[in-house]
Design a protein around this motif. Structure first.
Motif, PDB file in Angstrom:
ATOM      1  N   HIS A  10      -4.616  18.412 -10.050  1.00 36.01           N
ATOM      2  CA  HIS A  10      -4.413  19.480  -9.060  1.00 36.01           C
ATOM      3  C   HIS A  10      -5.448  19.464  -7.940  1.00 36.01           C
ATOM      4  N   LEU A  11      -6.365  18.504  -7.934  1.00 38.57           N
ATOM      5  CA  LEU A  11      -7.320  18.414  -6.831  1.00 38.57           C
ATOM      6  C   LEU A  11      -6.823  17.417  -5.798  1.00 38.57           C
ATOM      7  N   ASP A  12      -6.990  17.765  -4.506  1.00 37.41           N
ATOM      8  CA  ASP A  12      -6.696  16.764  -3.499  1.00 37.41           C
ATOM      9  C   ASP A  12      -7.901  15.827  -3.374  1.00 37.41           C
ATOM     10  N   PHE A  13      -7.756  14.806  -2.561  1.00 34.57           N
ATOM     11  CA  PHE A  13      -8.766  13.758  -2.530  1.00 34.57           C
ATOM     12  C   PHE A  13     -10.126  14.278  -2.074  1.00 34.57           C
ATOM     13  N   GLY A  14     -10.141  15.194  -1.095  1.00 31.95           N
ATOM     14  CA  GLY A  14     -11.405  15.750  -0.624  1.00 31.95           C
ATOM     15  C   GLY A  14     -12.147  16.488  -1.715  1.00 31.95           C
ATOM     16  N   ALA A  15     -11.412  17.269  -2.520  1.00 32.97           N
ATOM     17  CA  ALA A  15     -12.036  18.008  -3.621  1.00 32.97           C
ATOM     18  C   ALA A  15     -12.517  17.068  -4.720  1.00 32.97           C
ATOM     19  N   VAL A  16     -11.787  15.979  -4.950  1.00 32.01           N
ATOM     20  CA  VAL A  16     -12.205  14.991  -5.949  1.00 32.01           C
ATOM     21  C   VAL A  16     -13.538  14.366  -5.532  1.00 32.01           C
ATOM     22  N   LEU A  17     -13.675  14.040  -4.257  1.00 30.27           N
ATOM     23  CA  LEU A  17     -14.932  13.466  -3.765  1.00 30.27           C
ATOM     24  C   LEU A  17     -16.093  14.447  -3.966  1.00 30.27           C
ATOM     25  N   TRP A  18     -15.861  15.724  -3.649  1.00 38.16           N
ATOM     26  CA  TRP A  18     -16.920  16.727  -3.826  1.00 38.16           C
ATOM     27  C   TRP A  18     -17.298  16.822  -5.302  1.00 38.16           C
ATOM     28  N   LEU A  19     -16.295  16.856  -6.191  1.00 37.53           N
ATOM     29  CA  LEU A  19     -16.562  16.977  -7.622  1.00 37.53           C
ATOM     30  C   LEU A  19     -17.334  15.763  -8.122  1.00 37.53           C
ATOM     31  N   GLN A  20     -16.985  14.567  -7.641  1.00 35.08           N
ATOM     32  CA  GLN A  20     -17.731  13.363  -8.023  1.00 35.08           C
ATOM     33  C   GLN A  20     -19.210  13.509  -7.700  1.00 35.08           C
ATOM     34  N   ASP A  21     -19.500  13.922  -6.474  1.00 35.52           N
ATOM     35  CA  ASP A  21     -20.893  14.053  -6.049  1.00 35.52           C
ATOM     36  C   ASP A  21     -21.612  15.134  -6.854  1.00 35.52           C
ATOM     37  N   TYR A  22     -20.913  16.236  -7.136  1.00 39.23           N
ATOM     38  CA  TYR A  22     -21.517  17.333  -7.895  1.00 39.23           C
ATOM     39  C   TYR A  22     -21.876  16.882  -9.304  1.00 39.23           C
ATOM     40  N   LEU A  23     -20.964  16.198  -9.964  1.00 40.10           N
ATOM     41  CA  LEU A  23     -21.190  15.785 -11.345  1.00 40.10           C
ATOM     42  C   LEU A  23     -22.216  14.655 -11.448  1.00 40.10           C
ATOM     43  N   LYS A  24     -22.279  13.802 -10.439  1.00 38.22           N
ATOM     44  CA  LYS A  24     -23.277  12.726 -10.464  1.00 38.22           C
ATOM     45  C   LYS A  24     -24.698  13.295 -10.498  1.00 38.22           C
ATOM     46  N   SER A  25     -24.890  14.436  -9.843  1.00 40.51           N
ATOM     47  CA  SER A  25     -26.225  15.048  -9.822  1.00 40.51           C
ATOM     48  C   SER A  25     -26.346  16.179 -10.840  1.00 40.51           C
ATOM     49  N   TYR A  26     -25.343  16.353 -11.696  1.00 43.57           N
ATOM     50  CA  TYR A  26     -25.392  17.421 -12.706  1.00 43.57           C
ATOM     51  C   TYR A  26     -26.533  17.112 -13.680  1.00 43.57           C
ATOM     52  N   PRO A  27     -27.479  18.033 -13.856  1.00 44.78           N
ATOM     53  CA  PRO A  27     -28.696  17.710 -14.609  1.00 44.78           C
ATOM     54  C   PRO A  27     -28.534  17.749 -16.125  1.00 44.78           C
ATOM     55  N   ARG A  28     -27.368  18.188 -16.605  1.00 46.74           N
ATOM     56  CA  ARG A  28     -27.192  18.330 -18.045  1.00 46.74           C
ATOM     57  C   ARG A  28     -26.172  17.312 -18.556  1.00 46.74           C
ATOM     58  N   THR A  29     -25.647  17.539 -19.751  1.00 47.18           N
ATOM     59  CA  THR A  29     -24.785  16.554 -20.420  1.00 47.18           C
ATOM     60  C   THR A  29     -23.315  16.827 -20.123  1.00 47.18           C
ATOM     61  N   LEU A  30     -22.565  15.763 -19.931  1.00 46.51           N
ATOM     62  CA  LEU A  30     -21.147  15.865 -19.572  1.00 46.51           C
ATOM     63  C   LEU A  30     -20.310  14.986 -20.497  1.00 46.51           C
ATOM     64  N   LEU A  31     -19.191  15.533 -20.967  1.00 48.64           N
ATOM     65  CA  LEU A  31     -18.195  14.762 -21.718  1.00 48.64           C
ATOM     66  C   LEU A  31     -16.853  15.035 -21.051  1.00 48.64           C
ATOM     67  N   VAL A  32     -16.252  14.017 -20.426  1.00 48.15           N
ATOM     68  CA  VAL A  32     -15.070  14.236 -19.593  1.00 48.15           C
ATOM     69  C   VAL A  32     -13.933  13.311 -20.003  1.00 48.15           C
ATOM     70  N   VAL A  33     -12.745  13.889 -20.120  1.00 55.60           N
ATOM     71  CA  VAL A  33     -11.515  13.120 -20.302  1.00 55.60           C
ATOM     72  C   VAL A  33     -10.836  13.013 -18.946  1.00 55.60           C
ATOM     73  N   SER A  34     -10.531  11.818 -18.512  1.00 55.75           N
ATOM     74  CA  SER A  34      -9.878  11.644 -17.215  1.00 55.75           C
ATOM     75  C   SER A  34      -9.078  10.345 -17.194  1.00 55.75           C
ATOM     76  N   HIS A  35      -7.977  10.373 -16.440  1.00 54.85           N
ATOM     77  CA  HIS A  35      -7.160   9.166 -16.267  1.00 54.85           C
ATOM     78  C   HIS A  35      -7.488   8.480 -14.949  1.00 54.85           C
ATOM     79  N   ASP A  36      -8.363   9.097 -14.149  1.00 58.32           N
ATOM     80  CA  ASP A  36      -8.655   8.599 -12.798  1.00 58.32           C
ATOM     81  C   ASP A  36      -9.766   7.550 -12.872  1.00 58.32           C
ATOM     82  N   ARG A  37      -9.401   6.294 -12.733  1.00 62.28           N
ATOM     83  CA  ARG A  37     -10.357   5.186 -12.863  1.00 62.28           C
ATOM     84  C   ARG A  37     -11.479   5.269 -11.841  1.00 62.28           C
ATOM     85  N   THR A  38     -11.127   5.560 -10.581  1.00 60.70           N
ATOM     86  CA  THR A  38     -12.137   5.628  -9.526  1.00 60.70           C
ATOM     87  C   THR A  38     -13.139   6.744  -9.815  1.00 60.70           C
ATOM     88  N   PHE A  39     -12.653   7.892 -10.231  1.00 53.55           N
ATOM     89  CA  PHE A  39     -13.510   9.030 -10.577  1.00 53.55           C
ATOM     90  C   PHE A  39     -14.475   8.661 -11.698  1.00 53.55           C
TER      91      PHE A  39
END
Length: 778
Positions: free
Chosen positions: A422-451
């Motif tokens: 449900h995210l468009d490409f602009g929102a996906v880019l923002w989320l990528q940048d946000y999560l890359k700098s997320y200081p804690r632990t992340l466990l993500v299920v995703s089908h998006d290879r680029t993401f």
């Protein structure tokens, strides 16, 4: 005179989704009491508007008056005199405010066919229409009798659909909310006793995980390892148990998992609440809410005057307080309580207050609204949308609200299940940048290879009931997996060659006569035979790939003589003359070999364009030409959401196509990878990807010439996406795809439509279309 659906769309926009709109349209068109007077209209329609969160109770009368007026309806006291005012007799009908009232004999067969088709479409939850449906006329009866029968059937059908819709909403929303509250209570209690988890690594080993409601293991003797600060991509086939494991972690029901670590889980569902977006996001921090409440209670016990405490003033404001009235009585009561406290009790309460305030400071409770607005802004929410009720948003935007809430809470362990849906490409880019700098632990299920390649530092792969771990991003995971697979194949082939040589030796010498000359070789043959019997055989890794469960095969649409299926000429669209044009002067065509990918920001007009192409909306100006007898099918995520959770895929298909036998249903579902026990498992117990397969199978059963896929890769695993790509490329009809998944678009589309500011532009490559659409180059 205006169309009922368009009037609703003008007033409520996307807040009035397809299910609600259809129910309201039917009520307005079919219920004579609703049409007869403004009071009847308020009574019938007003209650539904409040129930669906389309307006507040105090605004019902005014809104119903506007709707009644816009529909050109008149109160029975002034327009019930048959003098022709507000009506126009033509072809045996009377038009009252654009609503057809029958007053002459009509064709029963035609009405029955249309009713049967309408019921099938509602039950299927699909948008499939066959152009050129022939009209058949047999017998007639009086219009009044037809209307009574149709109204009764329609009313019963809509009532049943409404009950199922409400049941589905309760199933998704309430259970998830209750589980989240229980989990937060567990975390708070455990943290109070043991303190917050401060270790570097979480290890749970060994553990078993069962499929919900069964005795079947999804994980056996599993080994879970999570290192603080790492970002894990969680991979595995649909139905393998990824979501089940995430839920077990999120609810602290996985034995051995620490309960004093703060966890937030964003599931594959959308929230529905009357709270505004900003209120919901702030309110979603359950720990903050509990701490604020505890702080207030401690201060009251200690007799603090909150009006003198700036931090408390902020807390009061956040919780709807801040009353500046006389609080002398409260202060006096507090003073009495303080006097009754011993020195030790007061010190203990003061220490507890200090602990609570330290934790509030740590989670940035005093900066709540600013942080929430920044996150919502990054997810493309406009200032107006931020203050709208969540219930007024479409399903896709509600999903973004849930994601924003999780990011706002900023837990120690963030669990995301398909966050880019449900995210468009602009929102996906923002989320990528946000999560890359997320200081804690992340466990993500995703089908998006680029993401995944942009975000994750490790991959956890669930296969054969075990968890496997890989360092690096998704691309490295694929590379290592391929090398491992090739290595296993080499090991298998080497062992097979060894077995063959040993068996040949045994076959040649084991049964020879035991002469002195042959004794040595016979002895050696006996030794080799024993070695073969004891040898641990290596399984052929190629047998682990279940090709049948991965496959998807669309039915052949058959030959179509004309090359062009559909074309538009200078088409523009707006919901009314005063509103902004959503699409402007669109001229294009679709032929029987088209492979088109559509890009556009959320709200750019992608869905509107599709509705125009299939005839669900009419252009404000320009023309759309469709070839006679060409058929189409539209797949969208709401078709998956409308599947009945309590029935099986076989029952679902037989309900829509009763002429099919059980075996024929199983065979057909098998062509979409729904096989064996999955075909007879309740849909509610299937994974999101498996439900998508069931919906795809249902929609394509009628062999459409044009297949329209709206975000089809949502909820699908990598292998299934590859299978869907292969199925589309083998499909003999035309295909239109709306998707944010770059990998998917690149592998199925041959041309790309970019929609920006109402204009449609065509490109031959994805990079150019993406650059034009999102004003970025990456």
């Amino acid at each position: 005179t205006m169309d009922v659906g368009k009037v609703l769309k003008t007033h409520f926009g996307d807040a009035c989704d397809d299910d609600i709109a259809e129910y309201l349209v039917s009520m307005i068109e079919e219920d004579e009491d609703v049409l007869a007077s403004l009071d009847g209209f308020k009574e019938g329609v007003g209650e539904m508007l409040v129930e669906y969160g389309l307006c507040e109770e105090g605004d019902v009368d005014e809104l119903c008056g506007k709707l009644f007026s816009d529909l050109n309806l008149e109160d029975s006291g002034s327009s019930d005199d048959n003098n022709g005012k507000g009506s126009d007799e033509k072809d045996g009908t009377k038009s009252k405010g654009g609503l057809q009232l029958l007053n002459a004999p009509v064709t029963l067969k035609k009405q029955a066919d249309e009713l049967q088709q309408s019921a099938m479409d509602l039950k299927e939850g699909s948008l499939i229409e066959t152009a050129g449906r022939r009209l058949m006329e047999n017998q007639t009866i009086e219009a009044k009798e037809v209307r009574v029968k149709m109204t009764g059937a329609r009313s019963r059908k809509m009532k049943k659909a409404q009950e199922e819709y409400e049941k589905s909403r309760t199933y998704k929303d309430d259970s998830f909310e209750i589980e989240a509250m229980k989990a937060n209570e567990i975390y708070m209690n455990e943290s109070d006793v043991k303190g917050r988890f401060v270790g570097e690594t979480i290890t749970v080993s060994p553990f078993n995980l069962k499929q919900p409601g069964t005795t079947t293991n999804l994980i056996e003797e599993g080994d879970l390892k999570i290192v603080s600060g790492r970002k894990y991509g969680f991979m595995g086939r649909n139905g393998a148990g990824k979501t089940t494991l995430l839920k077990a972690i999120a609810t602290y029901s996985l034995a051995g998992f620490p309960k004093n670590i703060r966890i937030v889980y964003v599931a594959q569902h959308s929230v529905a609440t009357s709270l505004s977006v900003i209120e919901f996001v702030i309110d979603s921090d359950l720990e903050r809410n509990a701490l604020v409440k505890e702080e207030k209670e401690l201060k009251q016990r200690l007799g603090h005057n909150e009006s003198d405490d700036p931090t408390t003033a902020t807390t009061a404001k956040d919780n709807g307080g801040g009353d500046d009235g006389d609080n002398s009585n409260v202060v006096e009561e507090d003073s009495e309580r303080v006097e009754s406290l011993s020195m030790e009790e007061a010190e203990s309460l003061q220490m507890e207050l200090h602990r609570v305030q330290e934790r509030l400071s740590h989670i940035e409770a005093w900066n709540a609204e600013h942080r929430a607005r920044e996150i919502l802004k990054g997810l493309q929410f406009s200032p107006d949308m931020i203050d709208q009720p969540v219930s007024s948003l479409s399903g896709g935007w509600r999903q973004r609200v849930a994601l924003a809430a999780a990011l706002y809470v900023s837990p120690d362990l963030l669990l995301l299940d398909e966050p880019t849906n449900h995210l468009d490409f602009g929102a996906v880019l923002w989320l990528q940048d946000y999560l890359k700098s997320y200081p804690r632990t992340l466990l993500v299920v995703s089908h998006d290879r680029t993401f995944l390649n942009e975000v994750v530092t490790d991959v956890v792969y669930l296969t054969n009931l075990k968890l496997q771990y890989y360092k690096g991003d998704y691309q490295n995971f694929v590379k290592v997996r391929e090398e491992q697979f090739k290595g296993r194949v080499r090991e298998y082939e080497a062992q097979q060659m060894q077995i063959q040589h040993m068996q040949e030796y045994v076959d040649r010498f084991y049964n020879e006569k035991r002469s002195s000359a042959q004794a040595a070789r016979v002895k050696q043959a006996m030794s080799k035979k024993k070695a073969l019997e004891k040898m641990e055989r290596i399984a052929d890794p190629r047998d682990e790939v279940d090709a049948d469960s991965l496959r998807i095969k669309f039915p052949d649409p058959g030959l179509f003589k004309k090359d062009i299926l559909l074309q538009t000429d200078n088409v523009s669209f707006s919901y009314d003359k005063s509103s902004k044009r959503i699409l402007k002067n669109v001229t294009t065509y679709i032929d029987k070999t088209s492979r088109i990918g559509i890009l556009g920001r959320n709200g750019a007009g992608k869905s509107t364009l599709i509705k125009l192409l299939v005839g669900d909306e009419e252009p404000t100006s320009g023309t759309i030409s469709r070839e006679f007898a060409f058929t189409w099918a539209l797949f969208a995520q709401h078709h998956v959401a409308q599947l009945k959770l309590e029935i099986t895929p076989v029952e679902h298909l037989r309900g829509l196509y009763p002429d099919l036998s059980v075996q024929e249903c199983r065979n057909y579902l098998g062509s979409f990878g729904i096989q064996n026990a999955h075909a007879t498992t309740q849909i509610g117990n299937l994974s999101g990807g498996q439900r998508s397969r069931v919906a795809l199978a249902t929609l394509t059963k009628r062999q459409p010439h044009l297949l329209i896929l709206d975000e089809p890769s949502n909820h699908l695993d990598m292998e299934t996406i590859d299978a869907l790509i292969a199925a589309i490329n083998a499909y003999q009809g035309a295909v239109i795809v709306v998707s944010h998944d770059q990998y998917f678009l690149e592998h199925v589309a041959k041309s790309f439509w970019s929609i920006t500011d109402g204009n449609l532009n065509a490109f031959v490559d994805l990079k150019s279309a993406k650059s034009a659409c999102y004003k970025i180059k990456k």
